[in-house]
Enzyme design. Structure first.
Site, short mmCIF file in Angstrom:
data_model
loop_
_atom_site.label_atom_id
_atom_site.label_comp_id
_atom_site.label_asym_id
_atom_site.label_seq_id
_atom_site.Cartn_x
_atom_site.Cartn_y
_atom_site.Cartn_z
N HIS A 157 20.63 -42.92 -12.22
CA HIS A 157 20.30 -43.19 -13.63
C HIS A 157 19.13 -44.14 -13.78
O HIS A 157 18.55 -44.25 -14.86
CB HIS A 157 21.53 -43.74 -14.36
CG HIS A 157 22.60 -42.71 -14.57
ND1 HIS A 157 22.81 -42.11 -15.78
CD2 HIS A 157 23.48 -42.15 -13.71
CE1 HIS A 157 23.80 -41.23 -15.67
NE2 HIS A 157 24.22 -41.23 -14.43
N ASP A 365 12.34 -48.46 -16.75
CA ASP A 365 13.62 -47.91 -17.20
C ASP A 365 13.77 -46.52 -16.63
O ASP A 365 12.80 -45.76 -16.57
CB ASP A 365 13.63 -47.84 -18.74
CG ASP A 365 14.99 -48.18 -19.34
OD1 ASP A 365 16.01 -47.86 -18.70
OD2 ASP A 365 15.03 -48.75 -20.44
P1 ADQ Z 1 21.09 -48.52 -19.92
O1 ADQ Z 1 20.20 -49.43 -19.15
O2 ADQ Z 1 22.35 -49.11 -20.41
O3 ADQ Z 1 21.40 -47.20 -19.11
P2 ADQ Z 1 19.95 -46.90 -22.22
O4 ADQ Z 1 19.48 -45.63 -21.69
O5 ADQ Z 1 19.00 -47.50 -23.19
O6 ADQ Z 1 20.17 -48.06 -21.17
O7 ADQ Z 1 21.35 -46.63 -22.92
C1 ADQ Z 1 21.94 -47.59 -23.67
C2 ADQ Z 1 22.96 -47.01 -24.63
O8 ADQ Z 1 23.71 -48.11 -25.12
C3 ADQ Z 1 22.34 -46.33 -25.85
O9 ADQ Z 1 23.19 -45.30 -26.28
C4 ADQ Z 1 22.29 -47.45 -26.89
O10 ADQ Z 1 22.42 -47.02 -28.23
C5 ADQ Z 1 23.45 -48.31 -26.50
N1 ADQ Z 1 23.12 -49.74 -26.71
C6 ADQ Z 1 22.27 -50.50 -25.99
N2 ADQ Z 1 22.22 -51.76 -26.48
C7 ADQ Z 1 23.06 -51.78 -27.52
C8 ADQ Z 1 23.45 -52.80 -28.45
N3 ADQ Z 1 22.94 -54.03 -28.37
N4 ADQ Z 1 24.33 -52.46 -29.39
C9 ADQ Z 1 24.84 -51.21 -29.46
N5 ADQ Z 1 24.51 -50.22 -28.63
C10 ADQ Z 1 23.64 -50.50 -27.66
C11 ADQ Z 1 21.13 -46.67 -17.79
C12 ADQ Z 1 19.67 -46.70 -17.36
C13 ADQ Z 1 18.80 -45.99 -18.37
C14 ADQ Z 1 19.32 -44.56 -18.59
C15 ADQ Z 1 20.81 -44.56 -18.88
C16 ADQ Z 1 21.39 -43.15 -18.90
O11 ADQ Z 1 19.24 -48.05 -17.19
O12 ADQ Z 1 17.45 -45.94 -17.93
O13 ADQ Z 1 18.63 -43.98 -19.68
O14 ADQ Z 1 21.52 -45.28 -17.89
O15 ADQ Z 1 21.08 -42.47 -17.73
#
Ligand code: ADQ
Length: 462
Positions: A157, A365
Site C-alpha cells: 500500500h 504517498d
Molecule cells: P493512509 O496513509 O492511511 O493509507 P490514505 O490513502 O490517505 O492514507 O487513506 C486515508 C483514509 O482515511 C481516507 O479514506 C481518509 O478519508 C481517511 N482519513 C484520513 N485522515 C482522516 C481524518 N483526520 N479524519 C477522518 N478520516 C480521515 C495507506 C497508504 C496510502 C494508500 C492507502 C490505501 O499510506 O498511500 O492510499 O493506504 O492503499
C-alpha cells in the site's frame, strides 16, 4: 470458486464502517465473495511469551475473522520497531528517521513466522491468499517453507523506494528475496514497478522477462501496478446523506464570506502537512487579496503517537499554525483552523464539498485516497480544485489535478493561487475527467484486476 483469504496486520468487521484506507478496500473485497480475514487482534499481552499468541475466531456475516494476540515484546519489535521505525520511513524516502540499530528484525521475523504457523491449519487446498502491506513482506516465504502451495499475492500500500534507498536497510536483500515467494506483487504506481525492476536488475542480478515478469534468486514473479481506488458509489451516497449535507450547510454558513482550503490526513510526516502550512503562509504573504478570505482547515488525526518522530511533527505543526494566526489573524478571521482529531467518516464528504481547494500534498504517498474522495464529493456544477503532490501515487492517474512539488513552498503557493482563481468552465472540465478516471478504476476494479492477475499467474516451481 476458490475461497479468498486476506491477511493484513489489522482486521476489521467488514459490516461496520471503517475509516478508509486498507480497511475499506479489503473489507469490501471480502464482503463480495466471503472468505477468511486473518491478522493481529489488536490485543497486546504484557509479559506474554514471544512467538506465541492466542487465536480468536469470529464469524462476521460472510467473513470469518481470525485474529491473533501478540506479546508486548513481539508487538513492539514487529510493529512499532521494524514496521514503523524501519520500513515506513525508508519506504517513504526518510532514511533520516529510520532506526536500524535496535534489533527489531528478530521480532519482525518471529511475528511473520507466528502468522504463518497459525494460518496454515486454517487453509484449504484451493484457497487463494492475498497478503497486505509492509508488515507482512516475508509471510509467503515463511508459508512456503512450511509447505504452503496455494497461490499467494501481495499488495504494497505504500511506495517502494528507489534501489539506492532500499539498499540502506541492512536486510534489504532478504526482504526483496522474500517477495519472490509470491505469485503476484501489486504496487500502487508504475514508478514503484520501475523501482522494483531497477533493484532486480542491478542489485539482485536478476532479469526482466517482459510483460511485468521478473526472475531472480531462481524464482519468477509478476510485479505490476494496481492503483487502489475508492468505492465511488458508496462515497457518492455518503455525500448525499444527511450527515454530509448538514456538514456542508454548516460550513457554507459559517464561512459564507471565505474561501475554504482543506487538508485531511493522519498526522504523519509523509503527508507534508508543515510544508503545506508554510505554502499557505506564502500565499497570504504574496497574494494579500487572500487575507481575511482564504481559510485553511487542516484536520490531522492522531496516529502512532508512541513513535518519537510523530511527537516532533505535532509540535512543529502547532507552532506553525500558531505563528500564522498570530501574524495574520484578525478579530473576525482566523487563517488556519488546525484540528488534531479524526472527523467522522460520514461527515468527510460534506467538508470536502464545502472546500474550494483540496490540498493533498504529501512528500511521498503510496496512493492517497483523500485525493479521490475530494473529487467524488464535489458538486459537478461548481466543483473545487484538487491540488495534488506529484509524489503521491495518485498523481499518475489524476493528471487533471494541479500537480505541485510540496518541497517548493513558493511554487505550491502560486499553484494554490491558480486554483483559487480558476474559471468555472475549467474547473468543470478538469473535474469531469478526474471523476471519470476515479470511477473507471474504483475499488471494485482494483480488487478484480488484482485477483484476476493472481488467478492467471503462471505457477513457479520454487
Ligand atoms: P493512509 O496513509 O492511511 O493509507 P490514505 O490513502 O490517505 O492514507 O487513506 C486515508 C483514509 O482515511 C481516507 O479514506 C481518509 O478519508 C481517511 N482519513 C484520513 N485522515 C482522516 C481524518 N483526520 N479524519 C477522518 N478520516 C480521515 C495507506 C497508504 C496510502 C494508500 C492507502 C490505501 O499510506 O498511500 O492510499 O493506504 O492503499
Amino acid at each position: 470458486m476458490p475461497r479468498l483469504v486476506v491477511i493484513s496486520n489489522r482486521v476489521a468487521d467488514p459490516r461496520k464502517p471503517a475509516a478508509g484506507g486498507l480497511a475499506v478496500a479489503v473489507g469490501e473485497s471480502l464482503q463480495q465473495s466471503g472468505g477468511l480475514w486473518f491478522g493481529w487482534s489488536g490485543t497486546i499481552v504484557e509479559d506474554g511469551p514471544t512467538g506465541e499468541g492466542e487465536l480468536h475466531k469470529h464469524q462476521a456475516g460472510k467473513v470469518m475473522l481470525a485474529t491473533l494476540d501478540l506479546s508486548r515484546e513481539d508487538h513492539d519489535a514487529y510493529y512499532l520497531g521494524y514496521s514503523n521505525n524501519v520500513l515506513w520511513p525508508v519506504f517513504h524516502d526518510r532514511l533520516d528517521l529510520a532506526n536500524f540499530e535496535a534489533g527489531y528484525i528478530g521480532g519482525y521475523r518471529r511475528v511473520n513466522q507466528l502468522f504463518a504457523r497459525k494460518l496454515l491449519p486454517l487453509l484449504r487446498d484451493d484457497d487463494i491468499l492475498w497478503v497486505h502491506d509492509y508488515h507482512l513482506i516475508p509471510l509467503a516465504a515463511e508459508l512456503r517453507a512450511m509447505g504452503c502451495r496455494q497461490r499467494i499475492g501481495f499488495f504494497l500500500h505504500i511506495p517502494l523506494p528507489p534501489q539506492i534507498i532500499m539498499a540502506a536497510i541492512p536486510q534489504h536483500e532478504w526482504l526483496m528475496r522474500s517477495l519472490f515467494a509470491y505469485d503476484v506483487i501489486g504496487f500502487q504506481a508504475n514508478q514503484d514497478v520501475q523501482h522494483f525492476e531497477r533493484y532486480v536488475l542491478n542489485e539482485a542480478n536478476g532479469e526482466s522477462l517482459g510483460h511485468d515478469m521478473f526472475r531472480a534468486w531462481g524464482n519468477t514473479v509478476r510485479a505490476s501496478a494496481f492503483p487502489i481506488g475508492i468505492d465511488v458509489d458508496e462515497f457518492e451516497a455518503l455525500t448525499q446523506a444527511k450527515d454530509a449535507r448538514d456538514m456542508y450547510t454548516t460550513m457554507k454558513d459559517e464561512y459564507s464570506k471565505r474561501r475554504l482550503l482543506l487538508g485531511i490526513d493522519r498526522l504523519d510526516y509523509s503527508k507534508g502537512i508543515p510544508q503545506r502550512v508554510r505554502a499557505f503562509r506564502e500565499l497570504l504573504a504574496h497574494y494579500p487579496e487572500n487575507r481575511r478570505s482564504a481559510t485553511l482547515i487542516q484536520i490531522a488525526s492522531p496516529t502512532r503517537e508512541d513513535v518519537n518522530a510523530y511527537g516532533d511533527i505535532r509540535r512543529e505543526l502547532e507552532s506553525l499554525c500558531g505563528a500564522i494566526n498570530g501574524d495574520y489573524g484578525e478579530l473576525d478571521w482566523m487563517p488556519v483552523r488546525y484540528i488534531h482529531r479524526m472527523v467522522a467518516r460520514k461527515r468527510v464528504p460534506g467538508l470536502c464539498r464545502a472546500a474550494a481547494v483540496g490540498l493533498v500534498t504529501p512528500l511521498r504517498d503510496g496512493m492517497n485516497l483523500v485525493a479521490k474522495e475530494y473529487v467524488v464529493a464535489q458538486d459537478p456544477e461548481d466543483p473545487g480544485v484538487l491540488v495534488l503532490s506529484r509524489f503521491a501515487g495518485a498523481a499518475e492517474q489524476l493528471k487533471e489535478a494541479l500537480l505541485v512539488n510540496p518541497y517548493d513552498t513558493h511554487g505550491t503557493a502560486e499553484t494554490v493561487q491558480q486554483a483559487l482563481q480558476m474559471p468555472l468552465e475549467e474547473r468543470r472540465a478538469r473535474h469531469k475527467k478526474l471523476l471519470q478516471r476515479i470511477r473507471e478504476q474504483d475499488v471494485h476494479w482494483w480488487r478484480k484486476t488484482f485477483l484476476q492477475a493472481l488467478n492467471d499467474a503462471p505457477r513457479d516451481a520454487g
